[in-house]
Design an enzyme around this catalytic site. Structure first.
Site, PDB file in Angstrom:
ATOM      1  N   HIS A 222       5.941  -5.629   4.884  1.00 52.07           N
ATOM      2  CA  HIS A 222       5.264  -6.106   6.219  1.00 52.07           C
ATOM      3  C   HIS A 222       5.208  -7.365   7.279  1.00 52.07           C
ATOM      4  O   HIS A 222       4.557  -6.748   8.028  1.00 52.07           O
ATOM      5  CB  HIS A 222       4.191  -6.878   4.902  1.00 52.07           C
TER       6      HIS A 222
ATOM      7  N   ASP B  19       2.372   1.832  -0.035  1.00 53.40           N
ATOM      8  CA  ASP B  19       2.580   0.471  -0.830  1.00 53.40           C
ATOM      9  C   ASP B  19       1.920   0.704  -1.874  1.00 53.40           C
ATOM     10  O   ASP B  19       2.070   1.376  -2.972  1.00 53.40           O
ATOM     11  CB  ASP B  19       2.273  -0.189   0.238  1.00 53.40           C
TER      12      ASP B  19
END
Length: 454
Positions: free
Chosen positions: A276, A327
């Site tokens: 991220h 993810d």
């Protein structure tokens, strides 16, 4: 000779009507495979020679899904009801995690990894922290859950980097919550002892490590995880600055940002990938770039969870290699992840064209494979693993552009549904849009998810 997912050696020739060779699209390419690796590449071959398997469309190196939580696939649609934040989403995730057993996790992961194969993904980085039974009791085999993931990837026909994750605390100075007890080994030393029992083969299975986050591993134990990975020269991943609340809590507890805390404890470096990297200071960006720490962007999840848009262009400019992951599996589509990274930047800056289609394909392939411990993968060159994905150029999304623009068509218009072939270690795992080893992937997904809610 390297053995393949079925245990049998592969020697085969593929003829590709069009292939992306890293810089351009080349028509008529012949690729020879021996022992699961590319033995030769020939261009200027107008028609498939006798005995060659034809791949019609645009063939690219197999895609790398750098960041996955397989069990999150069971959350799809369920978490789209109502509103909330990352933190309310997390409560739903915990409830799903509490229902999983080694058997049900195998079923769910097998189906999820098969969905990835159908999307042209040939390798997955599984960020694995669901280690123990509910309540934290160890299974008879302390790695039963991790072994279920490895077996699921083998059955689905894709490579796996199992990033065994240290997850020891609920937050800074907080003991694990009831739901988090099954994630925790209590200490980093105990985590290292259990993780050391996992075995990879360096090819189809790589065993790596992960720090869940700075809030989940006490600062004094970060070095233990980093040292474990460094001694084995394996990938080390970490969720980094996904939420502003994490940054604020880290500053309050340690007087420094998460990136600085990781740097001070030896976590950053060229074998490390931050997941991220959304809410960073200018100093954070410099720390990551100067240390060659990678960045895995997960745009479909970051927008689904309202996390924000990370500074991908600044990170790359500072020296942080970019990769991509799905993810939470809001969707599994690396083409969508690639274009979303570019389109997010356009929305933020009001400027078009931050990355070329070639650069985005590299993020989705070679740079992702490198982050997963396979730096020789993600290219169509002799010596590289024979991992391929072929995208249709005649679907309603991709038809029309001239062949030399096929990479642009794939990145900016194609979806996972346009993948026609997936080859792993030379073996045809997806042929003409159908998985060759799992007859009914949608049915397997539906069955595996239903088993968790009945």
């Amino acid at each position: 000779m390297t053995t393949q997912p079925t245990g049998t050696p592969v020697a085969v020739t593929y003829w590709m009507s069009h292939a992306w060779l890293g810089t351009h699209v080349e028509p008529g390419v012949l690729l020879d495979v021996a022992g699961g690796r590319i033995a030769g590449v020939r261009t200027g071959v107008d028609t498939p020679p006798p005995g060659a398997t034809a791949l019609h469309g645009l063939t690219v190196p197999g895609l790398a899904n750098t960041h996955s939580h397989a069990f999150h696939r069971a959350l799809r649609s369920t978490v789209q009801v109502g509103s909330g934040t990352f933190w309310t989403w997390r409560e739903l995730m915990y409830r799903t995690a509490s229902r999983l057993t080694p058997d049900t996790y195998y079923d769910l992961a097998r189906a999820t990894y098969a969905e990835m194969a159908l999307a042209g993904i040939t390798a997955v980085g599984e960020f694995h922290y669901l280690h123990h039974a509910p309540g934290g009791t160890s299974y008879d085999d302390p790695n039963a859950m991790g072994e279920a993931l490895i077996a699921a990837a083998a059955e689905a026909g894709i490579r796996i980097t199992l990033l065994d994750t240290a997850y020891l605390a609920a937050g800074f100075g907080e003991k694990p919550s009831r739901h988090q007890l099954r994630f925790s080994d209590t200490t980093a030393d105990a985590w290292a002892e259990r993780a050391s029992l996992l075995k990879g083969d360096g090819d189809l299975v790589v065993i790596g490590a992960a720090v869940h986050s700075v809030r989940a591993v006490p600062a004094g134990q970060l070095a233990t995880v980093a040292r474990w990975a460094q001694e084995r020269a394996v990938p080390l991943h970490v969720h980094l600055s996904e939420q502003t609340a994490e940054n604020e809590a880290c500053l309050a507890a340690h007087g420094r940002t998460p990136a600085r805390l990781l740097a001070d404890h030896g976590v950053l470096g060229p074998h490390t990938t931050g997941i991220h990297n959304t809410h960073l200071t200018a100093e954070d960006i410099e720390l990551l770039g100067a240390s060659r720490t990678g960045t895995c962007m997960c745009p479909t999840t970051e927008r689904d969870l309202a996390d924000g848009i990370g500074p991908a262009t600044a990170l790359q400019g500072a020296g942080s290699p970019l990769s991509l992951g799905s993810d939470s599996h809001a969707v599994i589509d690396l083409f969508e992840e690639a274009r979303a990274m570019e389109l997010n930047e356009r929305l933020r800056t009001h400027v078009r064209g931050h990355w070329t289609a070639a650069a985005l394909l590299r993020a989705a392939s070679a740079q992702g494979h490198a982050a997963l411990g396979r730096p020789d993968a993600g290219v169509l060159e002799p010596g590289a693993p024979a991992d391929l994905a072929t995208v249709a150029l005649d679907s309603v999304r991709t038809a029309g552009p001239v062949p030399r623009l096929a990479a642009e068509a794939a990145v900016f218009a194609a979806t996972a549904a346009d993948v026609r072939h997936t080859v792993v270690a030379g073996r045809h795992i997806v042929r003409d849009g159908r998985h060759t080893r799992i007859d009914d992937v949608p049915g397997a997904l539906a069955s595996a998810v239903a088993a968790l809610y009945t």
